[in-house]
Design an enzyme around this catalytic site. Structure first.
Site, short mmCIF file in Angstrom:
data_model
loop_
_atom_site.label_atom_id
_atom_site.label_comp_id
_atom_site.label_asym_id
_atom_site.label_seq_id
_atom_site.Cartn_x
_atom_site.Cartn_y
_atom_site.Cartn_z
N ASP A 157 0.79 -1.23 0.00
CA ASP A 157 0.00 0.00 0.00
C ASP A 157 0.83 1.28 0.00
O ASP A 157 0.31 2.37 0.24
CB ASP A 157 -0.96 0.02 1.19
CG ASP A 157 -0.26 -0.22 2.53
OD1 ASP A 157 0.91 0.18 2.67
OD2 ASP A 157 -0.88 -0.83 3.43
N ARG A 213 0.85 6.91 0.04
CA ARG A 213 0.14 5.89 0.84
C ARG A 213 -1.26 5.76 0.27
O ARG A 213 -2.01 6.72 0.21
CB ARG A 213 0.11 6.31 2.31
CG ARG A 213 -0.65 5.36 3.22
CD ARG A 213 -0.05 3.96 3.24
NE ARG A 213 -0.57 3.14 4.32
CZ ARG A 213 -1.74 2.48 4.28
NH1 ARG A 213 -2.51 2.57 3.22
NH2 ARG A 213 -2.11 1.76 5.32
N ASP A 250 -5.55 -1.10 3.75
CA ASP A 250 -4.37 -1.51 4.48
C ASP A 250 -4.01 -2.91 4.02
O ASP A 250 -4.85 -3.82 4.06
CB ASP A 250 -4.63 -1.48 5.99
CG ASP A 250 -3.38 -1.76 6.80
OD1 ASP A 250 -2.33 -1.21 6.45
OD2 ASP A 250 -3.46 -2.53 7.77
N THR A 251 -2.78 -3.11 3.56
CA THR A 251 -2.34 -4.43 3.14
C THR A 251 -1.52 -5.08 4.25
O THR A 251 -0.99 -4.39 5.12
CB THR A 251 -1.48 -4.35 1.86
OG1 THR A 251 -0.33 -3.53 2.12
CG2 THR A 251 -2.27 -3.77 0.71
N GLU A 259 1.45 -6.62 6.46
CA GLU A 259 2.81 -6.12 6.61
C GLU A 259 3.85 -7.09 6.04
O GLU A 259 3.67 -8.31 6.04
CB GLU A 259 3.12 -5.88 8.09
CG GLU A 259 2.23 -4.86 8.78
CD GLU A 259 2.51 -3.44 8.33
OE1 GLU A 259 3.52 -3.22 7.63
OE2 GLU A 259 1.72 -2.54 8.68
N ARG A 301 3.63 11.44 4.22
CA ARG A 301 3.33 10.77 2.96
C ARG A 301 2.07 11.36 2.32
O ARG A 301 1.11 11.72 3.02
CB ARG A 301 3.11 9.27 3.19
CG ARG A 301 4.32 8.55 3.76
CD ARG A 301 4.03 7.09 4.04
NE ARG A 301 2.99 6.92 5.06
CZ ARG A 301 2.63 5.76 5.59
NH1 ARG A 301 3.23 4.65 5.17
NH2 ARG A 301 1.69 5.69 6.50
#
Length: 215
Positions: free
Chosen positions: A35, A50, A55-56, A58, A99
Site C-alpha cells: 500500500d 500511501r 491496508d495491506t 505487513e 506521505r
C-alpha cells in the site's frame, strides 16, 4: 466496470480531463510494500504515496514482521513499477509521516480497489478521507464471501478488528446488529467490550462519519 469506474467515464465524457479529475500524475519509481509506493511527478519531485482507505498485510514492520499475504500484496503492487499513474486526493493530503495520501489510478482502474478485489487489502478508515468508503466496503464484502486472499485465513477478520489505533485516536466506532453507527469514548460504559470497526481521533470526526453517541 464497477460503479467508481463508471463515474470516472461519465465525468471524462462530460469534458473533464484526467489531470482535472485526479490532480497529479507521474511514474512509479519504487514500491515499498502493498500500500505504499514512490511516484516521480511530472514536475520532477518524488512523493511517497500511501494508498487511501486500505491496508495491506505487513512485510517490513519492525514488530509484526511478515503477515499472511503480505508478500503477495507487495508483488501485486510491484507491477506498477515504471508505470504511469494518476493520483486522486481526498480531504487531507498527507498523513503524520508526511506521505501523500491518494487513490491511485492505472489504465483507467483504481488500484486501491483492485487490491481489495484480490483480497490483498482490507478497508482502513481514517477520517476525513472517506470518499469511497461505501464502495470499498462492498468490494471487501465480496472478497470476504469468496474467501479471497487474506479472507481465506481462519480468524483473520477477528484478529484485525483488534488492531491498535493510531496514536491519540482512541474513540471506537462500532456498527451494531441493527446497522446503527455508534461511537464509544474511553469513558463510555461499553468501551472495553466494544470491538471497533473504525477508530476516530475526535468526536467531531466520528459524527462526520455518521456515528452517534451511545444512548
Amino acid at each position: 466496470m464497477r460503479k467508481i469506474g463508471m463515474l470516472i467515464a461519465i465525468l471524462l465524457m462530460a469534458g473533464c480531463s484526467d489531470n482535472e479529475l485526479n490532480g497529479l500524475s507521474g511514474n512509479v519509481t519504487y514500491v515499498v510494500d502493498g500500500d505504499t509506493l514512490d511516484v516521480k511527478l511530472e514536475d520532477g519531485t518524488v512523493e511517497r504515496i500511501r494508498l487511501l482507505l486500505i491496508d495491506t498485510p505487513e512485510t517490513k514492520h519492525p514488530t509484526v514482521g511478515v503477515e499472511p499475504f503480505g508478500p503477495e500484496a507487495s508483488a501485486f503492487t510491484s507491477q506498477l513499477e515504471g508505470e504511469f499513474v494518476e493520483l486522486e486526493l481526498d480531504v487531507a493530503e498527507r498523513d503524520r509521516y508526511g506521505r501523500m495520501l491518494a487513490y491511485v489510478w492505472h489504465d483507467g482502474e483504481m488500484f486501491n480497489e483492485m487490491l481489495l478485489e484480490q483480497g490483498l487489502a482490507r478497508v482502513a478508515v481514517y477520517p476525513p478521507n472517506t470518499k469511497y468508503v461505501d464502495e470499498f466496503r462492498a468490494i471487501e464484502n465480496e472478497a470476504k464471501n469468496a474467501e479471497q486472499g487474506i479472507w481465506s485465513v481462519e480468524n483473520y477478520q477477528n484478529e484485525m478488528q483488534n488492531d491498535k489505533p493510531a496514536e491519540g485516536c482512541t474513540i471506537k466506532g462500532n456498527i451494531n446488529s441493527r446497522g446503527d453507527k455508534i461511537y464509544h469514548t474511553e469513558g463510555s460504559s461499553y468501551y472495553d467490550q466494544t470491538i471497533p470497526e473504525e477508530w476516530f481521533c475526535t468526536i467531531e470526526e466520528a459524527k462526520s462519519a455518521g456515528f452517534r453517541a451511545p444512548k
